[in-house]
Each structure stands twice: as structure tokens, then as C-alpha cells.
Design a protein around this motif. Sequence first.
Motif, PDB file in Angstrom:
ATOM      1  N   LEU A 236       0.827  -1.205   0.000  1.00  0.00           N
ATOM      2  CA  LEU A 236       0.000   0.000   0.000  1.00  0.00           C
ATOM      3  C   LEU A 236       0.865   1.259   0.000  1.00  0.00           C
ATOM      4  N   PRO A 237       0.415   2.294  -0.702  1.00  0.00           N
ATOM      5  CA  PRO A 237       1.166   3.552  -0.708  1.00  0.00           C
ATOM      6  C   PRO A 237       1.005   4.294   0.626  1.00  0.00           C
ATOM      7  N   LEU A 238       2.020   5.023   1.009  1.00  0.00           N
ATOM      8  CA  LEU A 238       1.987   5.866   2.201  1.00  0.00           C
ATOM      9  C   LEU A 238       1.791   7.305   1.753  1.00  0.00           C
ATOM     10  N   ASP A 239       0.892   8.026   2.414  1.00  0.00           N
ATOM     11  CA  ASP A 239       0.604   9.397   2.024  1.00  0.00           C
ATOM     12  C   ASP A 239       0.151  10.174   3.248  1.00  0.00           C
ATOM     13  N   ASP A 240       0.956  11.156   3.670  1.00  0.00           N
ATOM     14  CA  ASP A 240       0.625  11.960   4.849  1.00  0.00           C
ATOM     15  C   ASP A 240      -0.659  12.772   4.666  1.00  0.00           C
ATOM     16  N   HIS A 241      -0.964  13.166   3.449  1.00  0.00           N
ATOM     17  CA  HIS A 241      -2.112  14.035   3.193  1.00  0.00           C
ATOM     18  C   HIS A 241      -3.398  13.272   2.886  1.00  0.00           C
TER      19      HIS A 241
END
Length: 145
Positions: free
Chosen positions: A24-29
Amino acid sequence: MNKQTFFLRNEQIRRNLIEAIQKLPLDDHHPLTIRITDFDRSLLQNSLFHALCGDVAAQAVWMEKERKPLQWKTLFVSGHAIATGLGVDMTVGLEGEVCNLRESTAKMGIKRMASLIEYSTAWAVGNGVQLREVRYTGDYYGRAA
């Protein structure tokens, strides 16, 4: 991202879940949400209720018509909602038909599903339906014994 559901029943499924999470991709926003929950109803309950609807469909009529198992499911869920004080949400459908926006059995908890099975079984027995014994056999849907 497509919704994925894992039924954590064995080590292979655990490995598949871990692998899926690692990809899975990590994305702070815009982070993804992962929920781990109990199953809404037991596999045994699912098997039992669907077998019960099938038995009733094979042996009973409603309003002078034979009904399919899915129709009996709708009748049982609707009747159970009234019998347990949940009520009914009726509306006019998209084509002018009467429509019952019934409770979803898939979202029922174990206690609510047990109550629905008890209600449906009582109706069936009270109306002379011979019910099969149903056991969960390790697959997702169970099999009639």
C-alpha cells in the motif's frame, strides 16, 4: 483504490494480508484507512438462515404463491423487524412500486441474526415446514447436512 476484505481464517490469508499492506502507498495528506473488525454474523448463522429460507421456499406458499428463497428472506427480515420493534421503512420506489427498505442481514450482529433465525424457525415450524439440519463444514458458505 478498490476495497479489499480479508477473512482471517488461516496462515495463508494472514500472509496475503501482510503482503497487501506492505504494497500500500503511504501518504501523509491522503492516508488509507485499515479496519480490523469482528465478523458481523457467524458463518454458521449465514448457512443456517439461507438453508432455512430454501426449506421454506420448497414447502410453503405465501399469499397463494410459491416464493423463492430470496423472497422468503425478505419476508422474514421484514416480519422480524416488526416483531422486534424495529419497525419498517416503506417508500414509493423509482417506478412507483411499494418498496420496503429493509434491514441488511449482512450488517446484522450475531445476536440480531440469532433473533432473526429464531423468528424464522418459529414461523417455519408453526407452518409445517420440515427443516434440515445444517452444519458449517469449513468452507465460507457451509453446506446442508
